[in-house]
Design an enzyme around this catalytic site. Structure first.
Site, PDB file in Angstrom:
ATOM      1  N   GLU A 101       0.805  -1.284   0.206  1.00  0.00           N
ATOM      2  CA  GLU A 101      -0.113  -0.022   0.139  1.00  0.00           C
ATOM      3  C   GLU A 101       0.930   1.376  -0.057  1.00  0.00           C
ATOM      4  O   GLU A 101       0.687   2.080  -0.694  1.00  0.00           O
ATOM      5  CB  GLU A 101      -1.116  -0.037   1.147  1.00  0.00           C
ATOM      6  CG  GLU A 101      -1.796   1.220   1.257  1.00  0.00           C
ATOM      7  CD  GLU A 101      -3.003   1.357   2.347  1.00  0.00           C
ATOM      8  OE1 GLU A 101      -3.903   2.019   2.490  1.00  0.00           O
ATOM      9  OE2 GLU A 101      -2.495   0.736   3.470  1.00  0.00           O
ATOM     10  N   ASP A 102       1.910   1.293   0.833  1.00  0.00           N
ATOM     11  CA  ASP A 102       2.740   2.582   0.987  1.00  0.00           C
ATOM     12  C   ASP A 102       3.748   2.761   0.080  1.00  0.00           C
ATOM     13  O   ASP A 102       4.414   3.924  -0.031  1.00  0.00           O
ATOM     14  CB  ASP A 102       3.101   2.643   2.470  1.00  0.00           C
ATOM     15  CG  ASP A 102       2.163   2.948   3.476  1.00  0.00           C
ATOM     16  OD1 ASP A 102       0.744   2.879   3.003  1.00  0.00           O
ATOM     17  OD2 ASP A 102       2.262   2.694   4.627  1.00  0.00           O
TER      18      ASP A 102
END
Length: 735
Positions: A101-102
């Site tokens: 996600e990051d």
């Protein structure tokens, strides 16, 4: 930890330290590796170490709101899972859980580096991280379904997510106020109950206390200070009770360590709020936990403490013989001694681990699996499977989350099947809930039940310890009235699903009969129409399929005649400007009714038609057809209104019973009502209701509602009643 009152101050005391506590800034992967080496081999520890370095590089330059390097968060999550002694793949996923996600690193790259299992876990946790439960109720429900799917694929996804949420809650301070409130509410509503349902008591209670202190900081501080003060003033009594218990164990030669039980801030607050009890009423209980070696010792220690202090009647619970739904096992007893109540829990070391770690204990013991851990795993599997079944049956996602919340907050009862198997159900569950808990098909076919071998009511809540036997019948269907008393999500969703399917099938059958009748008026057979004609009418009416169009006719939402005319004349040319004469001319062939058509055919309560009466049908939008007697005063008088009625005829072989109201005028004599009832019974009638409407010194009027098979049967009943000397007249009532 010795005795008395302990309260879990969020993030830094009590059992929370067991899960890694607040990880200090100088915590390193080597410290974690040392902890892991106590239960994992070197190769697996090295794989976790490699995942850490990969994540450290991926998150390079990223910081948390607190100002710490981002990598401190995955490391802390891994520490929590190490405290649970989870497998190496879960720990690797903990290290990598924010990478997709990051940092934009794809799932495929993780699979290549660390294997498919770890990549799937990371992907599952990433998808759960994107969920925000509090955006809108609809979104919340949709997202809960995604969480259910993730749990069904691999339960470790939710374990990593719970550890992630626990560390986030411990470090919530620097977040903006609104975000803190949203995350805390979500934790109390969703994550703490899931942890509890998975038997992970320690994580569940810490999440609850952290959520409570974030939502209500003033109340949390007040209760915490009050607990500290009380603990100090009661220290002597607590130590005295503890030493007496210890002496008794040593005197009998039983192995066992005695711990003080914690009082959690959130549970104290909830008891004060929900049970309307004062702080001192709740805290006026001294709670201890005795941990011993084996089950036999648990029962022997129970006898020993009962010889020391008197047990309170009705307060003993044996959760060893009958474990809770989440796998929890322990003996609970409340004693009265030294002018105070003493609560004691007695359990083995393994039960202690399972009480704190729940499903996670499965990995702790997986090299030497025990009956308790495998039973715990089976329960969780059954719960997740139940969620999946419920999700498949529930059309509406909001309805799904309503059902699930019932199952997340159970206050259990334990009942037995006739073969002695224990079933756990929420408090208030009925025999119908029990039937659906066994199997959906058994629930759907239920007609009666036996409780402790005696016939019982399907709607009466069950009590712990009862033996319940369900009686089924082939072809039986759920009763819509069941929805008013069932309490489990599975029962409610199954009943609704079955009733919706039944309604759909019946609306299709009724709609087809009405459409065939209308087409016959035009001299056309339904079977002779080609697909192109049907599709043209489907498109014109803007529905999804021809079946949907036919269902709409059965539900009373469309007129059969108009759809028939569109099919015959072509959708475009056959608009709805039909005259009453046209409809009457095309619509005079009667439809045969059996009286058992189901949910979409209702008998009017005004005229109470019975077989043999001339009858007509009135289509009622959304609910189907209401059958009236042809002479009913509620029917329309004008030609146009009459033309919209459906001509009906009764089938020849009707065996059902129908209600009829009779007005009986009689001379008042002793026992005359009994004579009337006897006459009805002699004519094979069944009295449903009897009322004395008016009376004076000599005459009275009695209103009877009787069940009969048709007009001939009714004539026989009326003849029997009329033959009683005291009867002056008898008439059928039609409003």
């Amino acid at each position: 930890m010795h005795s008395g009152f302990f309260v879990s101050a969020p993030g830094n005391s009590g059992e929370s330290e067991y899960y890694g506590g607040a990880v200090s800034l100088d915590a390193t992967v080597e410290g974690l590796a040392g902890e892991l080496s106590t239960y994992l081999d070197t190769n697996r520890v090295n794989q976790v170490r490699r995942a850490y370095y990969y994540a450290e590089q991926a998150h390079e330059g990223q910081m948390r709101k607190s100002g710490d390097r981002y990598i401190t968060h995955p490391l802390a999550v891994a520490h929590i899972l190490a405290g649970l002694k989870l497998d190496h793949q879960s720990l690797m996923a903990a290290m990598l859980h924010d990478v997709i996600e990051d940092t934009g690193i794809p799932k495929d790259a993780l699979a290549e580096q660390f294997g498919d299992d770890v990549a799937e876990l990371v992907d599952g946790v990433s998808k759960l991280t994107q969920i925000e439960f509090r955006t809108r109720a609809e979104a919340q429900a949709e997202n809960f379904q995604k969480m259910t799917l993730a749990m069904a694929r691999d339960i470790r996804v939710i374990l990593v997510k719970l550890a992630d949420r626990l560390h986030n809650m411990r470090t919530l301070g620097p977040m903006p106020y609104e975000k803190r409130q949203r995350i805390a509410t979500e934790t109390l509503d969703i994550y703490a109950p899931i942890a509890n349902r998975l038997g992970m008591h320690a994580i569940s209670t810490e999440l609850e206390d952290l959520g409570f202190s974030s939502l209500h900081p003033m109340r949390s501080r007040y209760i915490s200070k009050a607990v500290e003060k009380l603990r100090g003033s009661h220290r002597e009594i607590i130590e005295d009770i503890r030493s007496r218990l210890q002496e008794k164990l040593e005197e009998r030669g039983f192995p066992g360590r005695i711990l003080g039980r914690e009082k959690h801030l959130n549970s104290i607050y909830n008891k004060m709020k929900l049970k309307q009890k004062s702080f001192h009423e709740i805290m006026d209980v001294y709670a201890f936990r005795i941990i011993t070696d084996n089950e036999d010792d648990c029962y022997r220690i129970l006898g020993a403490v009962h010889s020391l202090y008197k047990p309170m009647p009705g307060r003993f619970k044996d959760y060893i013989a009958m474990p809770k739904a989440n796998g929890y096992q322990s003996l609970h007893t409340t004693l009265f001694g030294m002018h105070v109540n003493i609560e004691i829990q007695i359990r083995t070391e393994e039960m202690e681990h399972i009480a704190n770690d729940g499903i996670a204990a499965h990995w702790m013991y997986k090299n030497e699996p025990t009956s308790a851990t495998s039973a715990n795993q089976t329960r969780v599997d059954r719960w997740v499977k139940g969620l999946m079944e419920m999700r498949e049956r529930t059309d509406d996602s909001l309805e799904f989350i309503e059902h699930v919340k019932v199952d997340l907050f159970p206050d259990e009862i334990y009942v037995f099947t006739p073969k002695g198997k224990i079933m756990e159900l929420p408090r208030g569950a009925t025999p119908v809930d029990f039937a659906y808990a066994i199997h959906t098909d058994i629930g759907n076919a239920t007609v009666a039940c036996r409780i402790n071998r005696n016939l019982g009511s399907l709607s009466k809540p069950l009590q712990s310890g009862q033996t319940v036997e369900v009686i089924t019948a082939p072809g039986a269907r759920p009763n819509p009235a069941w929805l008013s008393f069932v309490v489990t999500g599975k029962a409610r969703s199954s009943i609704r699903h079955t009733l919706n399917s039944q309604k759909q099938a019946e609306s299709l059958d009724l709609g087809r009969a009405l459409l065939k009748k209308s087409l016959n008026g035009f001299g056309v057979r339904l079977s002779s129409l080609d697909d192109a004609q049907k599709q043209a009418v489907v498109n014109h009416n803007q529905v999804n399929s021809f079946d949907d169009l036919v269902s709409d006719i059965g539900l009373g939402n469309r007129m059969a005649y108009l759809v028939a005319r569109q099919l015959v004349s072509g959708a475009e040319s056959a608009e709805s400007g039909a005259s009453a004469t046209d409809i009457k001319g095309a619509d005079n062939a009667p439809v045969t009714i059996q009286g058992t058509e189901g949910m979409l055919v209702h008998f009017a309560t005004c005229c109470k038609p019975i077989p043999g009466d001339p009858v007509v049908g009135v289509m009622d939008s959304g609910t189907g057809m209401v059958i009236h007697s042809d002479t009913c005063s509620r029917l329309p008088e004008d030609n146009e209104g009459r033309s919209r009625l459906t001509n009906l005829t009764w089938a020849k072989d009707i065996t059902d019973e129908f209600s009829v109201e009779l007005r009986v005028e009689l001379e008042r004599q002793r026992g005359v009502i009994a004579e009337v009832a006897n006459a009805v019974a002699m004519a094979d009638g069944n009295i449903e209701r009897i009322n004395v409407d008016e009376q004076n010194a000599r005459f009275g009027v009695v209103s009877l509602v009787v069940k009969v098979h048709g007009r001939k049967h009714l004539a026989r009943v009326m003849r029997r009643v009329r033959n009683i000397k005291a009867i002056t007249s008898i008439n059928r009532v039609k409003y």
